[in-house]
Design a protein around this motif. Structure first.
Motif, PDB file in Angstrom:
ATOM      1  N   LEU A 192       0.788  -1.241   0.000  1.00 41.82           N
ATOM      2  CA  LEU A 192       0.000   0.000   0.000  1.00 41.82           C
ATOM      3  C   LEU A 192       0.823   1.297   0.000  1.00 41.82           C
ATOM      4  CD1 LEU A 192      -3.227  -0.340   2.174  1.00 41.82           C
ATOM      5  CD2 LEU A 192      -3.035   0.235  -0.228  1.00 41.82           C
ATOM      6  N   PRO A 193       1.859   1.411   0.883  1.00 42.15           N
ATOM      7  CA  PRO A 193       2.610   2.677   0.878  1.00 42.15           C
ATOM      8  C   PRO A 193       3.185   2.999  -0.494  1.00 42.15           C
ATOM      9  CG  PRO A 193       3.237   1.327   2.757  1.00 42.15           C
ATOM     10  CD  PRO A 193       2.371   0.472   1.884  1.00 42.15           C
ATOM     11  N   LYS A 194       3.673   1.954  -1.178  1.00 44.25           N
ATOM     12  CA  LYS A 194       4.264   2.162  -2.497  1.00 44.25           C
ATOM     13  C   LYS A 194       3.188   2.637  -3.483  1.00 44.25           C
ATOM     14  CE  LYS A 194       6.843  -1.285  -4.394  1.00 44.25           C
ATOM     15  NZ  LYS A 194       7.085  -2.363  -5.396  1.00 44.25           N
ATOM     16  N   VAL A 195       2.023   1.972  -3.445  1.00 46.52           N
ATOM     17  CA  VAL A 195       0.946   2.325  -4.377  1.00 46.52           C
ATOM     18  C   VAL A 195       0.472   3.759  -4.107  1.00 46.52           C
ATOM     19  CG1 VAL A 195      -1.347   1.709  -5.223  1.00 46.52           C
ATOM     20  CG2 VAL A 195       0.216  -0.089  -4.491  1.00 46.52           C
ATOM     21  N   GLU A 196       0.338   4.097  -2.825  1.00 51.01           N
ATOM     22  CA  GLU A 196      -0.133   5.451  -2.494  1.00 51.01           C
ATOM     23  C   GLU A 196       0.871   6.502  -2.959  1.00 51.01           C
ATOM     24  OE1 GLU A 196      -1.062   4.983   1.647  1.00 51.01           O
ATOM     25  OE2 GLU A 196      -3.190   4.706   1.194  1.00 51.01           O
ATOM     26  N   LYS A 197       2.148   6.174  -2.823  1.00 48.07           N
ATOM     27  CA  LYS A 197       3.187   7.106  -3.261  1.00 48.07           C
ATOM     28  C   LYS A 197       3.085   7.324  -4.776  1.00 48.07           C
ATOM     29  CE  LYS A 197       7.290   6.916  -1.283  1.00 48.07           C
ATOM     30  NZ  LYS A 197       8.666   6.479  -0.958  1.00 48.07           N
ATOM     31  N   MET A 198       2.904   6.230  -5.516  1.00 44.23           N
ATOM     32  CA  MET A 198       2.784   6.315  -6.982  1.00 44.23           C
ATOM     33  C   MET A 198       1.570   7.175  -7.366  1.00 44.23           C
ATOM     34  SD  MET A 198       5.015   4.100  -8.471  1.00 44.23           S
ATOM     35  CE  MET A 198       6.100   2.809  -7.886  1.00 44.23           C
ATOM     36  N   VAL A 199       0.466   6.960  -6.647  1.00 47.74           N
ATOM     37  CA  VAL A 199      -0.753   7.713  -6.946  1.00 47.74           C
ATOM     38  C   VAL A 199      -0.502   9.205  -6.721  1.00 47.74           C
ATOM     39  CG1 VAL A 199      -3.129   8.160  -6.155  1.00 47.74           C
ATOM     40  CG2 VAL A 199      -2.354   5.807  -6.490  1.00 47.74           C
ATOM     41  N   ARG A 200       0.172   9.531  -5.584  1.00 47.53           N
ATOM     42  CA  ARG A 200       0.444  10.949  -5.284  1.00 47.53           C
ATOM     43  C   ARG A 200       1.340  11.573  -6.353  1.00 47.53           C
ATOM     44  NH1 ARG A 200       0.983   9.268   0.237  1.00 47.53           N
ATOM     45  NH2 ARG A 200       3.232   9.108  -0.016  1.00 47.53           N
ATOM     46  N   LEU A 201       2.408  10.857  -6.699  1.00 52.89           N
ATOM     47  CA  LEU A 201       3.336  11.419  -7.681  1.00 52.89           C
ATOM     48  C   LEU A 201       2.653  11.614  -9.033  1.00 52.89           C
ATOM     49  CD1 LEU A 201       6.543   9.380  -6.769  1.00 52.89           C
ATOM     50  CD2 LEU A 201       6.230  11.828  -6.510  1.00 52.89           C
ATOM     51  N   HIS A 202       1.839  10.652  -9.398  1.00 51.13           N
ATOM     52  CA  HIS A 202       1.132  10.741 -10.683  1.00 51.13           C
ATOM     53  C   HIS A 202       0.156  11.913 -10.665  1.00 51.13           C
ATOM     54  CE1 HIS A 202      -1.027   9.542 -14.250  1.00 51.13           C
ATOM     55  NE2 HIS A 202      -2.149   9.445 -13.559  1.00 51.13           N
ATOM     56  N   ARG A 203      -0.585  12.016  -9.573  1.00 51.19           N
ATOM     57  CA  ARG A 203      -1.626  13.040  -9.490  1.00 51.19           C
ATOM     58  C   ARG A 203      -1.030  14.432  -9.251  1.00 51.19           C
ATOM     59  NH1 ARG A 203      -5.599  11.851  -4.916  1.00 51.19           N
ATOM     60  NH2 ARG A 203      -6.598  10.422  -6.329  1.00 51.19           N
ATOM     61  N   ASP A 204      -0.062  14.518  -8.344  1.00 53.90           N
ATOM     62  CA  ASP A 204       0.494  15.822  -7.994  1.00 53.90           C
ATOM     63  C   ASP A 204       1.406  16.390  -9.068  1.00 53.90           C
ATOM     64  OD1 ASP A 204      -0.802  15.432  -5.658  1.00 53.90           O
ATOM     65  OD2 ASP A 204       0.969  15.295  -4.385  1.00 53.90           O
ATOM     66  N   LEU A 205       2.210  15.507  -9.657  1.00 48.77           N
ATOM     67  CA  LEU A 205       3.242  16.012 -10.556  1.00 48.77           C
ATOM     68  C   LEU A 205       3.047  15.588 -12.009  1.00 48.77           C
ATOM     69  CD1 LEU A 205       6.337  15.415  -8.229  1.00 48.77           C
ATOM     70  CD2 LEU A 205       5.034  17.498  -8.502  1.00 48.77           C
ATOM     71  N   ASN A 206       1.911  14.978 -12.295  1.00 54.16           N
ATOM     72  CA  ASN A 206       1.624  14.509 -13.664  1.00 54.16           C
ATOM     73  C   ASN A 206       2.718  13.601 -14.204  1.00 54.16           C
ATOM     74  OD1 ASN A 206      -0.804  15.934 -13.881  1.00 54.16           O
ATOM     75  ND2 ASN A 206       0.308  17.803 -14.396  1.00 54.16           N
ATOM     76  N   ILE A 207       3.246  12.771 -13.360  1.00 55.18           N
ATOM     77  CA  ILE A 207       4.329  11.893 -13.814  1.00 55.18           C
ATOM     78  C   ILE A 207       3.731  10.635 -14.432  1.00 55.18           C
ATOM     79  CG2 ILE A 207       6.270  10.466 -13.027  1.00 55.18           C
ATOM     80  CD1 ILE A 207       6.802  12.725 -10.976  1.00 55.18           C
ATOM     81  N   ASN A 208       4.208  10.316 -15.634  1.00 56.79           N
ATOM     82  CA  ASN A 208       3.642   9.136 -16.304  1.00 56.79           C
ATOM     83  C   ASN A 208       4.285   7.851 -15.763  1.00 56.79           C
ATOM     84  OD1 ASN A 208       6.136   8.972 -17.482  1.00 56.79           O
ATOM     85  ND2 ASN A 208       5.460   9.651 -19.506  1.00 56.79           N
ATOM     86  N   LEU A 209       3.841   6.734 -16.290  1.00 56.05           N
ATOM     87  CA  LEU A 209       4.277   5.448 -15.728  1.00 56.05           C
ATOM     88  C   LEU A 209       5.779   5.202 -15.896  1.00 56.05           C
ATOM     89  CD1 LEU A 209       1.109   3.719 -16.943  1.00 56.05           C
ATOM     90  CD2 LEU A 209       1.868   3.590 -14.589  1.00 56.05           C
TER      91      LEU A 209
END
Lengths: 297, 93
Positions: B47-64
């Motif tokens: 979960l911590p990893k997934v939440e971090k990915m979600v934040r980075l994607h949403r906050d910084l528009n970082i793609n996969l």
């Protein structure tokens, strides 16, 4: 409480365009995002400042107010009027970092300037879903043959639930809304019940199917015959075909357990024949076997 | 018995994200998914990893692809931080 120069925070001039602000913000946010700077409290602090600056400067109305009164917030009578008027204002967009959001995410300056009734309340008094509860329920396998209601006590509250027929060992069901209470009128959490099912029958179980080993006499295996076996729904007569080999498996369709959430559907009952080899023969039996042997059987 | 997973649909509804994003993270081998009661889920340790990915994607528009690179570099950063801490402790002895 110090005045905060949001332009300085973002490293832009007072005449910066919306695009300039966006660009500066993105650049700095990438640099100081807490997830990209593990264990760096300075970066986190900086990120909050950048976020705050963007919250103000990226919104034309807030920016106008900030430009007009920001520096003179301590003296401006007009500012007080603005403070009163701000109560109806709603939140505005920005980054949504929530990994470590705390009460000091925004400065006192921000709060005085834009108040707790606007943006801050939209974040701070956010509605949070209540905690999920977990419980374990022990049942006998024979308790899962039909759907039935049972009353459970979870956190001193009695909850009457329907246990669906065919529920499996280790299976978890969710009872929505029966977890902890939400915060600030947020929705309640859910209750998860995991079933621990003890097999109190003589049968093996796999999903909805039941398994049983049944001994049959050697003569029945060779000549065929009829046997009676017990299933969960009563005794069943089975015809054994002549020449049945050891290990032969027979399927009794629909004589297994009820299928979970599939009313009227049942698993199967598998019977594996174990041919019993006689170990103690009387004199007559021995003679008969010898005669059989002489026939090259 | 503790529940040690969250179903993807529950996670997505509470984080307000599309389920497809989680499946894409999985396709890019950035996260592991499990299956409980025939439904795909995220285990607690992930979960911590997934939440971090979600934040980075949403906050910084970082793609996969960016998330993959970031995750790799973050791992290295944390390893280096730990090493520095260890060396500092040795120096202070």
């Amino acid at each position: 409480m110090e005045f905060i120069d949001y332009y300085k925070v973002l490293g832009i001039g007072k005449k910066a365009s919306e695009t300039d602000i966006k660009k500066a913000y993105r650049k700095l946010a990438r640099k100081f995002h807490p997830d990209l700077n593990p264990n760096d409290t300075e970066a986190e602090k900086k990120f909050k400042q950048i976020n705050e600056a963007n919250e103000v400067l990226s919104d034309p109305e807030k920016r106008k107010k900030y430009d007009q009164y920001g520096k003179d917030w301590q003296h401006a009578e007009e500012f007080e009027k603005q403070k009163k008027a701000r109560q109806q204002e709603s939140g505005f967009g920005g980054y949504t970092y929530s990994g470590g959001q705390s009460a000091d995410d925004f400065s006192d300056f921000f709060e005085n300037m834009f108040g707790g009734g606007g943006f801050r309340s939209s974040r701070r008094s956010a509605r949070f879903r209540g905690q999920d509860f977990n419980a374990e329920l022990q049942l006998n396998l024979t308790d899962t043959l039909t759907s039935h209601k049972q009353t459970l006590t979870v956190n001193n509250k009695k909850i009457r639930i329907t246990i669906p027929a065919g529920v499996e060992h280790g299976q978890t069901i969710k009872i929505a809304g029966h977890g902890g209470q939400g915060v600030n009128n947020g929705p309640a959490g859910d209750l998860y019940i995991t079933f621990n099912i003890r097999n109190n029958t003589a049968f093996g179980r796999e999903n909805a199917d039941l398994y049983k080993s049944q001994e049959i006499p050697l003569t029945t295996a060779v000549l065929g015959g009829e046997i009676t076996i017990a299933t969960l729904s009563g005794k069943v007569k089975l015809k054994v075909k002549p020449g049945t080999a050891n290990g032969t498996k027979v399927k009794l369709k629909g004589k297994g357990l009820p299928k979970y959430k599939k009313e009227g559907q049942f698993g199967d009952f598998f019977v594996t024949y174990k041919v019993k080899i006689p170990t103690k023969l009387n004199k007559r039996q021995n003679e008969l076997f010898q005669q059989l042997q002489e026939t090259n059987l | 018995m503790e529940i040690e997973f969250t179903y993807i649909k529950d996670f997505c509804s509470s984080h307000d994200i599309e389920e497809s994003f989680i499946f894409e993270l999985h396709e890019y081998e950035l996260i592991d998914l499990g299956s409980v009661n025939n439904q795909q889920c995220i285990f607690i340790e992930e979960l911590p990893k997934v939440e971090k990915m979600v934040r980075l994607h949403r906050d910084l528009n970082i793609n996969l692809e960016g998330l993959g690179a970031i995750y790799h570099l973050l791992d290295r950063t944390i390893a280096l931080q730990n090493e520095v801490q260890l060396l500092k402790k040795r120096l202070n002895r």
